[in-house]
Design a protein around this motif. Structure first.
Motif, PDB file in Angstrom:
ATOM      1  N   TRP A  17       2.997  -2.586   1.691  1.00 49.27           N
ATOM      2  CA  TRP A  17       2.414  -2.313   3.383  1.00 49.27           C
ATOM      3  C   TRP A  17       0.612  -2.132   3.227  1.00 49.27           C
ATOM      4  O   TRP A  17       0.048  -2.696   3.040  1.00 49.27           O
ATOM      5  CB  TRP A  17       2.743  -1.378   3.601  1.00 49.27           C
ATOM      6  CG  TRP A  17       2.361  -0.918   5.447  1.00 49.27           C
ATOM      7  CD1 TRP A  17       2.760  -1.450   6.065  1.00 49.27           C
ATOM      8  CD2 TRP A  17       1.394   0.797   4.995  1.00 49.27           C
ATOM      9  NE1 TRP A  17       1.735  -0.595   7.454  1.00 49.27           N
ATOM     10  CE2 TRP A  17       0.534  -0.111   6.638  1.00 49.27           C
ATOM     11  CE3 TRP A  17       1.029   1.364   4.668  1.00 49.27           C
ATOM     12  CZ2 TRP A  17      -0.035   1.293   6.767  1.00 49.27           C
ATOM     13  CZ3 TRP A  17      -0.342   2.102   5.049  1.00 49.27           C
ATOM     14  CH2 TRP A  17      -0.815   2.072   6.003  1.00 49.27           C
ATOM     15  N   LEU A  18       1.147  -1.587   1.638  1.00 51.39           N
ATOM     16  CA  LEU A  18      -0.320  -1.168   1.287  1.00 51.39           C
ATOM     17  C   LEU A  18      -0.847  -2.162   0.868  1.00 51.39           C
ATOM     18  O   LEU A  18      -2.157  -2.535   0.673  1.00 51.39           O
ATOM     19  CB  LEU A  18      -0.202   0.305  -0.333  1.00 51.39           C
ATOM     20  CG  LEU A  18       0.236   1.638   0.840  1.00 51.39           C
ATOM     21  CD1 LEU A  18      -0.026   2.241  -0.772  1.00 51.39           C
ATOM     22  CD2 LEU A  18      -0.662   2.102   1.564  1.00 51.39           C
ATOM     23  N   GLY A  21      -2.405  -4.430   3.486  1.00 52.98           N
ATOM     24  CA  GLY A  21      -3.812  -3.811   3.895  1.00 52.98           C
ATOM     25  C   GLY A  21      -4.911  -3.661   2.258  1.00 52.98           C
ATOM     26  O   GLY A  21      -6.207  -4.713   3.200  1.00 52.98           O
ATOM     27  N   VAL A 143      -5.997  -8.623  16.465  1.00 50.18           N
ATOM     28  CA  VAL A 143      -5.604  -7.615  16.079  1.00 50.18           C
ATOM     29  C   VAL A 143      -5.366  -6.566  17.168  1.00 50.18           C
ATOM     30  O   VAL A 143      -4.743  -5.958  17.610  1.00 50.18           O
ATOM     31  CB  VAL A 143      -6.316  -6.984  14.916  1.00 50.18           C
ATOM     32  CG1 VAL A 143      -6.664  -5.624  15.390  1.00 50.18           C
ATOM     33  CG2 VAL A 143      -6.487  -7.459  13.953  1.00 50.18           C
ATOM     34  N   TRP A 260      -0.799   6.077  19.004  1.00 57.15           N
ATOM     35  CA  TRP A 260      -1.403   5.475  18.130  1.00 57.15           C
ATOM     36  C   TRP A 260      -2.401   6.487  17.483  1.00 57.15           C
ATOM     37  O   TRP A 260      -3.143   6.408  16.402  1.00 57.15           O
ATOM     38  CB  TRP A 260      -2.101   4.052  18.705  1.00 57.15           C
ATOM     39  CG  TRP A 260      -1.479   2.976  18.784  1.00 57.15           C
ATOM     40  CD1 TRP A 260      -2.109   2.244  19.323  1.00 57.15           C
ATOM     41  CD2 TRP A 260      -0.163   2.207  18.599  1.00 57.15           C
ATOM     42  NE1 TRP A 260      -1.372   0.869  20.019  1.00 57.15           N
ATOM     43  CE2 TRP A 260       0.051   0.887  18.209  1.00 57.15           C
ATOM     44  CE3 TRP A 260       0.584   2.863  17.350  1.00 57.15           C
ATOM     45  CZ2 TRP A 260       0.789   0.307  18.416  1.00 57.15           C
ATOM     46  CZ3 TRP A 260       2.326   2.448  17.167  1.00 57.15           C
ATOM     47  CH2 TRP A 260       1.956   0.954  17.404  1.00 57.15           C
ATOM     48  N   ILE A 308     -10.573  -1.312   9.359  1.00 61.29           N
ATOM     49  CA  ILE A 308      -8.943  -2.360   9.153  1.00 61.29           C
ATOM     50  C   ILE A 308      -8.483  -0.901   8.710  1.00 61.29           C
ATOM     51  O   ILE A 308      -6.618  -0.796   9.119  1.00 61.29           O
ATOM     52  CB  ILE A 308      -9.404  -2.624   8.193  1.00 61.29           C
ATOM     53  CG1 ILE A 308     -10.532  -3.729   8.371  1.00 61.29           C
ATOM     54  CG2 ILE A 308      -7.765  -3.636   7.781  1.00 61.29           C
ATOM     55  CD1 ILE A 308     -10.470  -5.357   7.699  1.00 61.29           C
ATOM     56  N   LEU A 309      -8.829   0.353   8.378  1.00 66.66           N
ATOM     57  CA  LEU A 309      -7.843   1.406   7.473  1.00 66.66           C
ATOM     58  C   LEU A 309      -7.081   2.034   8.842  1.00 66.66           C
ATOM     59  O   LEU A 309      -6.140   1.911   9.017  1.00 66.66           O
ATOM     60  CB  LEU A 309      -8.608   2.137   6.401  1.00 66.66           C
ATOM     61  CG  LEU A 309      -8.147   1.155   5.761  1.00 66.66           C
ATOM     62  CD1 LEU A 309      -9.251   2.692   4.600  1.00 66.66           C
ATOM     63  CD2 LEU A 309      -7.105   1.177   4.424  1.00 66.66           C
ATOM     64  N   GLY A 312      -4.277  -0.119  10.603  1.00 67.29           N
ATOM     65  CA  GLY A 312      -2.923   0.294  10.346  1.00 67.29           C
ATOM     66  C   GLY A 312      -2.534   1.976  10.244  1.00 67.29           C
ATOM     67  O   GLY A 312      -1.244   2.062   9.926  1.00 67.29           O
ATOM     68  N   PHE A 316       1.036   2.863  12.128  1.00 67.62           N
ATOM     69  CA  PHE A 316       2.189   2.874  10.978  1.00 67.62           C
ATOM     70  C   PHE A 316       2.956   3.601  11.724  1.00 67.62           C
ATOM     71  O   PHE A 316       2.979   5.010  11.697  1.00 67.62           O
ATOM     72  CB  PHE A 316       1.931   3.926   9.395  1.00 67.62           C
ATOM     73  CG  PHE A 316       2.716   4.255   8.373  1.00 67.62           C
ATOM     74  CD1 PHE A 316       2.788   2.991   7.383  1.00 67.62           C
ATOM     75  CD2 PHE A 316       3.103   5.245   9.060  1.00 67.62           C
ATOM     76  CE1 PHE A 316       3.407   2.859   6.881  1.00 67.62           C
ATOM     77  CE2 PHE A 316       4.063   5.370   8.057  1.00 67.62           C
ATOM     78  CZ  PHE A 316       4.809   4.701   6.596  1.00 67.62           C
ATOM     79  N   ILE A 319       4.534  -2.441  12.118  1.00 64.82           N
ATOM     80  CA  ILE A 319       3.192  -3.884  11.569  1.00 64.82           C
ATOM     81  C   ILE A 319       3.492  -4.781  12.875  1.00 64.82           C
ATOM     82  O   ILE A 319       2.259  -5.183  13.149  1.00 64.82           O
ATOM     83  CB  ILE A 319       4.280  -4.701  10.349  1.00 64.82           C
ATOM     84  CG1 ILE A 319       4.782  -3.296   9.582  1.00 64.82           C
ATOM     85  CG2 ILE A 319       3.731  -5.751  10.017  1.00 64.82           C
ATOM     86  CD1 ILE A 319       5.178  -4.307   8.063  1.00 64.82           C
ATOM     87  N   THR A 331       8.810  -3.538  11.433  1.00 63.60           N
ATOM     88  CA  THR A 331       8.327  -1.334  10.653  1.00 63.60           C
ATOM     89  C   THR A 331       7.921  -1.995   9.631  1.00 63.60           C
ATOM     90  O   THR A 331       9.096  -2.662   8.593  1.00 63.60           O
ATOM     91  CB  THR A 331       8.906  -0.089  11.651  1.00 63.60           C
ATOM     92  OG1 THR A 331      10.584  -0.445  10.394  1.00 63.60           O
ATOM     93  CG2 THR A 331       9.135  -0.289  12.586  1.00 63.60           C
ATOM     94  N   VAL A 332       7.318  -1.351   8.858  1.00 67.24           N
ATOM     95  CA  VAL A 332       7.463  -1.375   7.267  1.00 67.24           C
ATOM     96  C   VAL A 332       8.830  -1.195   6.952  1.00 67.24           C
ATOM     97  O   VAL A 332       9.287  -1.339   5.768  1.00 67.24           O
ATOM     98  CB  VAL A 332       7.176   0.118   7.031  1.00 67.24           C
ATOM     99  CG1 VAL A 332       6.764  -0.082   4.360  1.00 67.24           C
ATOM    100  CG2 VAL A 332       5.111  -0.711   7.190  1.00 67.24           C
TER     101      VAL A 332
END
Length: 384
Positions: A17-18, A21, A143, A260, A308-309, A312, A316, A319, A331-332
């Protein structure tokens, strides 16, 4: 002990996941200034020589920059197959439009100088402009739709059905996110032109970049406010099975107002991401006004990273949430490839990503310096 068991399954999922990103940020920061420069081409440069100067600032590097897009697509395909299936099939027409724009860019680079005619060259210049604008807009629109939830469902036999339409993607909030992306990358392109050009081109780029910086901050802040007050997020209704099978239907999830922003409430230090998204463009604006191109370019890159971060961090562990059935949201922990696949990919990535970064750094070192207008007039030292 089997080698891949040296790293736990849940840890590998988190690492990927990281890494996803990192790849998205790498693409936005590197190819982002290519797209932004293309958007600025008809406005920052007014005659053929000036436009050739602008084109030659990105001509030697754009192909290498797009490696990050290929890596990102490959990572999604291999590490998150269900995410790949939904996004690349559900957003098919949007992806097709993006690919057409990206394909036309190299065609324009190569064909523009094949004829001397002003109309011929101006037509290709506008194609380069559109080739920068369309991907920037569509990536942002994507997005925006992901933050609202995508209309897909998963049957019990794991078949995935997308029930949205192309024009349904163009809802007001998604278009706003698309405009954030356009302004953000236009600022980045302006900072790049400040670094690589001089004279009238640099001055016009500075003016356009200053406007883009303010627009980025305003639109990003507006999107945040709308996300807080008017758009429901998603949350799990029970504990996540971090080492369970990749079956999204085994969990419980629901839409919930303000979801969120739950991660920010639980971990206040995460506010650094959106703050960076606001501070980066303002610092870039300062760099442009002070004629400090390195400061402007680095600050613009920090702003892109923060924006962008922030997406994410907000989502989290989700996804790709489903607006039709929240339980089907990816999800992750429930949409990745197998433990062994993620481990093998991590080993390959650990070898090749440093090589790519080292080579890219060397290329930029070799090409450091401004594009000389006189060299282009003398037919020396230019590629296009």
């Amino acid at each position: 002990m089997i080698l891949h068991e040296l790293i736990n399954y849940d840890t590998l999922r988190m690492i990927w996941w990281l890494l996803l990103g990192v790849l998205l940020i790498g693409f936005a920061v590197t190819d982002g200034f290519d797209l932004g420069t293309g958007m600025l081409l008809p406005f920052a440069a007014h005659d053929d020589i000036e436009r050739r100067v602008v084109i030659n600032t990105i001509g030697p590097v754009w192909e290498g920059n797009q490696v990050w897009l290929i890596l990102g697509g490959g990572a999604i395909f291999a590490a998150w197959p269900q995410l790949y299936a939904v996004s690349f099939s559900g957003f098919y027409l949007a992806m097709f439009a993006t690919l057409v724009a990206l394909i036309l860019r190299p065609v324009a680079f190569k064909f523009r100088s094949k004829r001397e005619g002003a109309r011929w060259r101006a037509s290709w210049d506008w194609i380069l402009c559109v080739g920068g604008f369309v991907p920037a807009l569509i990536f942002g629109v994507a997005v925006g739709n992901v933050l609202q939830g995508v209309p897909f469902r998963i049957e019990s036999d794991m078949r995935i059905f997308y029930e949205g339409t192309f024009f349904g993607l163009l809802n007001p909030f998604a278009v706003l996110c698309g405009l954030v992306s356009v302004a953000m990358l236009m600022l980045h392109g302006s900072a790049w032109l400040q670094l690589k050009t001089q004279g009238p081109v640099a001055e016009r780029s500075r003016a356009w970049g200053s406007a883009a910086a303010l627009l980025t901050v305003a639109l990003y802040a507006l999107a945040g406010v709308l996300l807080w007050f008017f758009i429901d997020g998603y949350r799990l209704t029970g504990p996540a099975n971090m080492t369970g099978p990749s079956n999204p239907l085994l969990k419980g999830a629901e839409r919930h107002a303000g979801a969120w922003f739950a991660n920010y409430a639980a971990h206040p230090w995460l506010w650094l991401a959106p703050l960076l998204g606001l501070a980066g463009p303002l610092l870039a604006l300062l760099g442009l006004r002070l004629r400090r191109p390195v400061l402007a370019l680095l600050s613009s890159a920090l702003g892109i990273t923060g924006i962008i971060l922030s997406v994410g961090v907000s989502m989290f562990p989700f996804i790709l949430p489903s607006s039709l059935n929240p339980r089907a949201s990816l999800t992750v922990w429930d949409s990745s490839s197998s433990h062994l696949t993620l481990f093998i990919m991590l080993v390959v990535t650990a070898i090749f990503i440093p090589l790519i970064v080292a080579y890219t750094s060397w290329v930029y070192k070799v090409l450091w310096g401004k594009v000389d207008e006189q060299a282009i007039r003398d037919e020396r030292g230019h590629a296009y």
